[in-house]
Design a protein around this motif. Structure first.
Motif, mmCIF file in Angstrom:
data_model
loop_
_atom_site.group_PDB
_atom_site.id
_atom_site.type_symbol
_atom_site.label_atom_id
_atom_site.label_comp_id
_atom_site.label_asym_id
_atom_site.label_seq_id
_atom_site.Cartn_x
_atom_site.Cartn_y
_atom_site.Cartn_z
ATOM 1 N N PRO A 73 36.837 3.487 27.227
ATOM 2 C CA PRO A 73 36.101 3.567 27.020
ATOM 3 C C PRO A 73 36.003 3.974 25.211
ATOM 4 N N VAL A 74 36.675 4.181 24.350
ATOM 5 C CA VAL A 74 35.835 4.330 22.831
ATOM 6 C C VAL A 74 35.881 3.207 22.245
ATOM 7 N N VAL A 75 36.255 1.627 23.029
ATOM 8 C CA VAL A 75 35.891 0.438 22.201
ATOM 9 C C VAL A 75 34.158 0.211 23.240
ATOM 10 N N VAL A 76 34.366 0.598 24.755
ATOM 11 C CA VAL A 76 32.876 0.389 25.100
ATOM 12 C C VAL A 76 31.380 1.200 24.509
ATOM 13 N N VAL A 77 32.353 2.397 23.996
ATOM 14 C CA VAL A 77 31.040 3.005 23.249
ATOM 15 C C VAL A 77 30.953 2.101 21.813
ATOM 16 N N ALA A 78 31.659 1.664 20.884
ATOM 17 C CA ALA A 78 31.621 1.000 19.995
ATOM 18 C C ALA A 78 30.348 -0.567 20.668
ATOM 19 N N VAL A 79 30.851 -1.284 21.241
ATOM 20 C CA VAL A 79 30.709 -1.670 21.496
ATOM 21 C C VAL A 79 28.196 -1.455 21.747
ATOM 22 N N ARG A 80 28.769 -0.553 22.183
ATOM 23 C CA ARG A 80 27.293 0.090 22.813
ATOM 24 C C ARG A 80 26.426 0.402 21.425
ATOM 25 N N GLN A 81 27.190 0.652 20.684
ATOM 26 C CA GLN A 81 26.822 1.407 18.797
ATOM 27 C C GLN A 81 26.437 0.127 17.730
ATOM 28 N N LEU A 82 26.537 -1.414 18.887
ATOM 29 C CA LEU A 82 26.241 -2.455 17.697
ATOM 30 C C LEU A 82 25.028 -2.130 17.307
ATOM 31 N N VAL A 84 22.469 -0.201 16.753
ATOM 32 C CA VAL A 84 22.914 0.528 15.022
ATOM 33 C C VAL A 84 23.089 -0.749 13.915
ATOM 34 N N PRO A 85 23.444 -1.282 13.781
ATOM 35 C CA PRO A 85 23.674 -2.726 12.875
ATOM 36 C C PRO A 85 22.986 -4.153 12.656
ATOM 37 N N VAL A 86 22.700 -4.122 14.020
ATOM 38 C CA VAL A 86 22.139 -4.993 14.218
ATOM 39 C C VAL A 86 20.887 -5.077 14.400
ATOM 40 N N LEU A 87 19.975 -3.840 15.104
ATOM 41 C CA LEU A 87 18.498 -2.823 14.768
ATOM 42 C C LEU A 87 18.396 -1.748 14.262
ATOM 43 N N GLN A 88 19.196 -1.787 13.029
ATOM 44 C CA GLN A 88 19.466 -1.107 12.051
ATOM 45 C C GLN A 88 18.297 0.302 12.891
ATOM 46 N N VAL A 89 18.973 0.681 13.664
ATOM 47 C CA VAL A 89 18.665 2.185 14.474
ATOM 48 C C VAL A 89 19.841 3.291 13.903
ATOM 49 N N PRO A 90 18.947 4.251 13.925
ATOM 50 C CA PRO A 90 19.884 5.521 14.060
ATOM 51 C C PRO A 90 21.165 6.099 14.940
ATOM 52 N N PHE A 91 22.089 6.481 14.713
ATOM 53 C CA PHE A 91 23.157 6.387 15.527
ATOM 54 C C PHE A 91 22.326 7.011 16.841
ATOM 55 N N VAL A 92 21.872 8.196 16.909
ATOM 56 C CA VAL A 92 21.580 8.863 18.768
ATOM 57 C C VAL A 92 20.537 8.344 19.254
ATOM 58 N N CYS A 93 20.104 7.065 18.888
ATOM 59 C CA CYS A 93 19.665 5.734 19.886
ATOM 60 C C CYS A 93 19.640 6.149 20.608
ATOM 61 N N LYS A 94 21.327 5.296 20.651
ATOM 62 C CA LYS A 94 22.246 4.931 21.979
ATOM 63 C C LYS A 94 22.841 6.220 22.342
ATOM 64 N N ALA A 95 23.110 7.834 22.129
ATOM 65 C CA ALA A 95 23.864 8.692 21.887
ATOM 66 C C ALA A 95 23.967 8.810 23.449
ATOM 67 N N ASN A 96 22.855 9.368 23.881
ATOM 68 C CA ASN A 96 22.866 9.468 25.681
ATOM 69 C C ASN A 96 23.885 7.632 26.795
ATOM 70 N N SER A 97 23.849 6.772 26.203
ATOM 71 C CA SER A 97 24.382 5.870 27.132
ATOM 72 C C SER A 97 25.666 5.621 26.333
ATOM 73 N N CYS A 98 26.138 6.352 25.521
ATOM 74 C CA CYS A 98 27.201 6.393 24.885
ATOM 75 C C CYS A 98 27.790 7.776 25.567
ATOM 76 N N LEU A 99 27.513 8.811 25.508
ATOM 77 C CA LEU A 99 27.805 9.579 26.086
ATOM 78 C C LEU A 99 27.868 9.483 27.740
ATOM 79 N N ALA A 100 27.540 8.692 28.230
ATOM 80 C CA ALA A 100 27.986 8.762 30.273
ATOM 81 C C ALA A 100 28.837 7.841 29.810
#
Length: 230
Positions: A73-82, A84-100
């Motif tokens: 699951p840690v790796v999945v969260v990291a993939v989800r957080q791509l 952040v660097p790709v779209l230059q968006v804040p971490f919180v934008c994917k916070a709930n999907s990563c939380l799930a």
């Protein structure tokens, strides 16, 4: 904590396998998830949860290292957080999907640990473990997600009886698909239990190359999909 009695080479082999399986789950969350959405198929979240639990089942049966399952699951969260660097968006934008995903993975790891001695012997336990983990993680997501970065859909359950409604709408599909795909994944892992470790020992360079290739393809495809707005 990783058992110190495990040889260092074996720890490395388990790590790369679990990292590759986590990358595949992350790929499915982004690429396959968008394909399901575009096709109009129902129960998208349930299907993706079932796939993720199936991959974790392969890992659990293959190497039987409970604590190291948390790598996935840690790796999945990291993939989800791509995003952040790709779209230059804040971490919180994917916070709930990563939380799930994080709650699902941690709940399943805990359920596997509690049922460790029975899960190998009894099919009913191999169904009960993912079903219970899916329901627990759905309830936890409803409670925590409301306070993190709730989307309009999640907020529609912010009412009296909302928890029960959310579990009925989301938790039950998560549980159904997980209850089907986890035993399948566990069966696959058992079939490969002797072959994969032996292959890693006999041909470590090839094993490493395959693992890295799966990781690179999964992360690259996920990054491209995110960059294209998927």
């Amino acid at each position: 904590m990783i058992n110190e009695s495990i040889p260092k080479k074996r720890v490395r082999d388990v790590f790369f396998c679990f990292f590759a399986l986590g990358s595949l789950w992350g790929f499915s969350e982004i690429v396959l998830g968008e394909a399901i959405r575009a096709s109009g198929l129902p129960f998208r979240a349930g299907i993706l949860t079932g796939i993720g639990f199936g991959l974790m089942a392969i890992a659990a049966a293959l190497f039987r290292k409970r604590a190291m399952l948390l790598i996935i699951p840690v790796v999945v969260v990291a993939v989800r957080q791509l995003a952040v660097p790709v779209l230059q968006v804040p971490f919180v934008c994917k916070a709930n999907s990563c939380l799930a995903v994080g709650l699902e993975g941690f709940a399943l790891t805990g359920a596997i640990a509690l049922a460790w001695r029975k899960i190998e012997k009894r099919f009913a336990v191999r169904v009960a473990v993912p079903v219970s983990a899916a329901i627990i993680s759905a309830g936890a997501f409803w409670a925590i997600g409301m306070k993190v970065a709730p989307c309009p859909y999640l907020l529609s359950f912010n009412r009296p009886g909302g928890l029960i409604s959310f579990i009925a709408a989301e938790g039950i599909p998560w549980a159904v698909f997980s209850g089907i795909l986890f035993p399948v994944g566990y069966w696959v892992g058992r079939r490969l239990r002797e072959r994969v470790p032996a292959f890693a020992i006999k041909k470590p360079a090839f094993y490493f190359a395959i693992s890295v290739l799966v990781i690179m393809i999964s992360w690259t495809a996920s990054g491209i999909a995110i960059a294209n707005g998927l």
